[in-house]
Structures are given as structure tokens and as C-alpha cells.
Design a protein around this motif. Sequence first.
Motif, short mmCIF file in Angstrom:
data_model
loop_
_atom_site.label_atom_id
_atom_site.label_comp_id
_atom_site.label_asym_id
_atom_site.label_seq_id
_atom_site.Cartn_x
_atom_site.Cartn_y
_atom_site.Cartn_z
N LYS A 156 45.84 -44.14 50.92
CA LYS A 156 46.19 -43.82 52.14
C LYS A 156 45.12 -44.01 53.14
CE LYS A 156 49.38 -39.67 50.79
NZ LYS A 156 49.66 -38.24 51.11
N SER A 157 43.91 -44.74 52.70
CA SER A 157 42.96 -45.07 53.66
C SER A 157 42.52 -46.56 53.27
CB SER A 157 42.01 -43.97 53.51
OG SER A 157 40.92 -44.07 54.44
N ILE A 158 42.59 -47.25 54.07
CA ILE A 158 42.07 -48.75 53.97
C ILE A 158 40.24 -48.49 53.98
CG2 ILE A 158 42.10 -49.37 56.31
CD1 ILE A 158 42.77 -52.07 55.43
N ARG A 159 39.88 -47.51 54.94
CA ARG A 159 38.50 -47.50 54.98
C ARG A 159 38.03 -47.02 53.50
NH1 ARG A 159 39.00 -43.16 59.89
NH2 ARG A 159 40.64 -42.67 58.47
N VAL A 160 38.38 -46.09 52.91
CA VAL A 160 37.99 -45.81 51.46
C VAL A 160 38.16 -47.10 50.54
CG1 VAL A 160 38.46 -44.39 49.49
CG2 VAL A 160 38.83 -43.58 51.67
N ARG A 161 39.06 -48.14 50.61
CA ARG A 161 39.13 -48.98 49.73
C ARG A 161 37.99 -50.10 50.19
NH1 ARG A 161 44.66 -48.75 50.65
NH2 ARG A 161 44.73 -50.70 51.97
N ILE A 162 37.76 -50.25 51.50
CA ILE A 162 36.69 -51.10 51.78
C ILE A 162 35.29 -50.60 51.48
CG2 ILE A 162 35.65 -51.99 53.85
CD1 ILE A 162 38.04 -52.03 55.45
N VAL A 163 35.27 -49.41 51.54
CA VAL A 163 33.81 -48.87 51.09
C VAL A 163 33.89 -49.08 49.63
CG1 VAL A 163 32.31 -46.83 51.06
CG2 VAL A 163 33.59 -47.43 53.25
N GLY A 164 35.02 -48.42 49.02
CA GLY A 164 35.01 -48.61 47.53
C GLY A 164 34.76 -50.03 46.84
N GLY A 165 35.43 -50.98 47.75
CA GLY A 165 35.31 -52.42 47.44
C GLY A 165 34.03 -52.80 47.42
N PHE A 166 33.20 -52.51 48.42
CA PHE A 166 31.90 -53.00 48.61
C PHE A 166 31.09 -52.37 47.61
CE2 PHE A 166 27.60 -52.09 50.40
CZ PHE A 166 27.49 -53.27 51.04
N PHE A 167 31.14 -51.00 47.35
CA PHE A 167 30.12 -50.67 46.15
C PHE A 167 30.45 -50.95 44.82
CE2 PHE A 167 29.38 -47.37 49.65
CZ PHE A 167 27.93 -47.32 49.36
N VAL A 168 31.91 -51.39 44.39
CA VAL A 168 32.32 -51.48 43.19
C VAL A 168 31.72 -52.97 42.90
CG1 VAL A 168 34.21 -52.28 41.91
CG2 VAL A 168 34.00 -50.01 42.85
#
Length: 356
Positions: A13-25
Motif C-alpha cells: 500500500k506504500s510505494i515509499r516503503v518499497r523504495i526504502v526497502g528496495g534501497f536497503f535490501v
Amino acid sequence: MIRDFFSLLNWKKSIRVRIVGGFFVSFFLTTVISFYCGKYVSLGGGVFDKLISLFLFFGLFMFLFFLFMRRDVRYLRSLGDCLISIAQGNLDQRVTISRQDELGVVASNINYMAEQLQTMMENERRTEKSKMELITNVSHDLRTPLTSIVGYLNLLKNDDYQNIEEHKRYIFNAFNKTQQLKKLIDDLFEYTRLTSGNVHLTLKTIDLNSLLEQIMNEFEPIAQEHSLTMKIIREPNSIYGEVDAEKFVRAIDNLLINALKFSFKPGEITVRLSAWDDQIYLAVENKGKPLTEEQEQRLFERFYKAEPSRNDNDLSQGAGLGLSIAQNIVELHKGRLGLGHQNGHFTFYIELPQKK
């Protein structure tokens, strides 16, 4: 509030979480891969070797990050392609909503924008078509009596008549056509004035029983000339309504004239007036030739005229604005004009809020 906070952490439900999560992963995987590769591959300790290591680390990080975000990038491209298609005039184009995040909201808004634009364009087309129909119908309706008037005047100008009786008949016919022309122009003027949105009603509290009795007394001789009898059914007590008397009388007159034109002769026109549940109910009933469902739906359209077989030859056909004018007047009074039709029995009814 806690629930809202955890909902923000939902990656669906949040593209921001995916961006931050993708960055750290991506950073984590790049670090792990670099660590294990560094154990087996040594580039030396020089500055140039360190730059190569940094370049490889950054390149691997970007590759993994874009790999994780490729689905979002593809969806963004589809949004852009849809917007370009809409801008080029393809208003049927829609975005497939397959997400629940911010991009899904953007997609939903794009679809809503396309629907609104499509509705606006359709309304503009209908308005333009309505204008063209208005010009065509008015031209036709005005030309018919005008042609007759010119014909009769030419006959009189050229003294093309046999005797004084024929002379008088030409003058009488020309006069009748001028009256028909005047009525067409008056109807058109009244309709455009009512639909302009700038109509001011002079509302007064009036006893509708007395008003209806006066209208019936004036209309009864006309009905008798066409082999029709008038019947009124009303409550004994006074029924008060807040109306613009002049315009409301025009609406009732139009309903009575409509019943006069399309009633079987000999026949009867029944007018009912009653009140209940804070509503005033006024109906004009007559019997005539049954209508098809399509004809019934189009009766209140401006310039719509019933088929010739329903018309009384002794009455001018008019411009087809009578019912439209009546409907506009009733709606200006916050009321409703409707039609009940069953096997040739017509009931045009007016519902108005009752003045207490």
C-alpha cells in the motif's frame, strides 16, 4: 493511530516503503556479495583498485535496486502512455488498476479524469447537435406559415381572385397564418427565456381551486367547439399554493391545449385537483390514440411533435414546445410534471409542494 502507522509499513500500500526497502535490501545484498567476492578475488590495495571496487559496488547496487523497482517503473511508464493517449484524444483509454499504493491512486484519478473529459465532450456534442436541431426546426416551423402568407399576399397583389368572397378568404387565411407564426415565435421566445436560467418568479400564495375554475370557464367554449366536454374533480376546501400565477396558468393552458389536440372527438377532458402529504396534485386526463414507448419517452423533448394521425386538423400543429414549456415552468416551481399512459388514456400530472 497505531493501525495507521502499521498500514504505512505495508509494502503493498506504500510505494515509499518499497523504495526504502528496495534501497536497503539492495545495499545489503551488494555488501554481502562484495564481501564474499572479496574473499576470493583480490584487486590489490592501490587507489585505482579501490576505485574499481567502489565502481563495481555501486554498479551492483544500482542493478539490484532497479531489479527490485522494475515493476513500479513499468507501471509508471503505463501511466505515462495512458496520459499521452488521452491527450491525443483517445478518451476511451483507461489504466488497469492493479495496485493499492500511491500509484494505484494516481491511476484511479487518471481514469476519473478521462471519464469526466469524456462526459464533457459528449455534453458538448449534444449541445452542438441541439443547437443545429434548434436552427433546423425553427427555420422549418417559421418557413411553413411564412411561405403561405407570401403566397396569399402575391395573389392579392396581382388581383388573382374571382370575387370578393375569394378575396376575403385569402385575407382570412393569411391572417390565420400570421397568428400561427406569432404563436410559434411566442413559444420559442418563452422556451428560450425559461431555459436561460435568468427567470424571476413572482410567487404569491393563491387558491388553486379558484384559479383552476377560472381557467376552466375560459377554456370550456373552445373545448365545446371541438366536441369535447370538460369535467373537473376537486376537493371542496381551498388548496393554497405558492406560484407565479401568470406562468402557472401558461403551464395548465399548454396541458389543456395538448389534451384538446390529441383527444378523440367527441370526448371528454378531465381535470383533477387534490392535495395530500404536503403535495398538490393537478392532473389533465384525456383519451386518444395510444403511443409507443419511444414516443412516450420523447413527449417532453423540445420540438418533438406527435405523428400527424394524432393531430386535430382544425388546430395549428405548433412548434412542439408546449409540453417543454410546461415542464420548465413546473420545475421552476420546485415541482414535477409527469405522464401516465395506458391503452390511450393519458394523464399529465403536476406535483407541487403545498403552501401551509
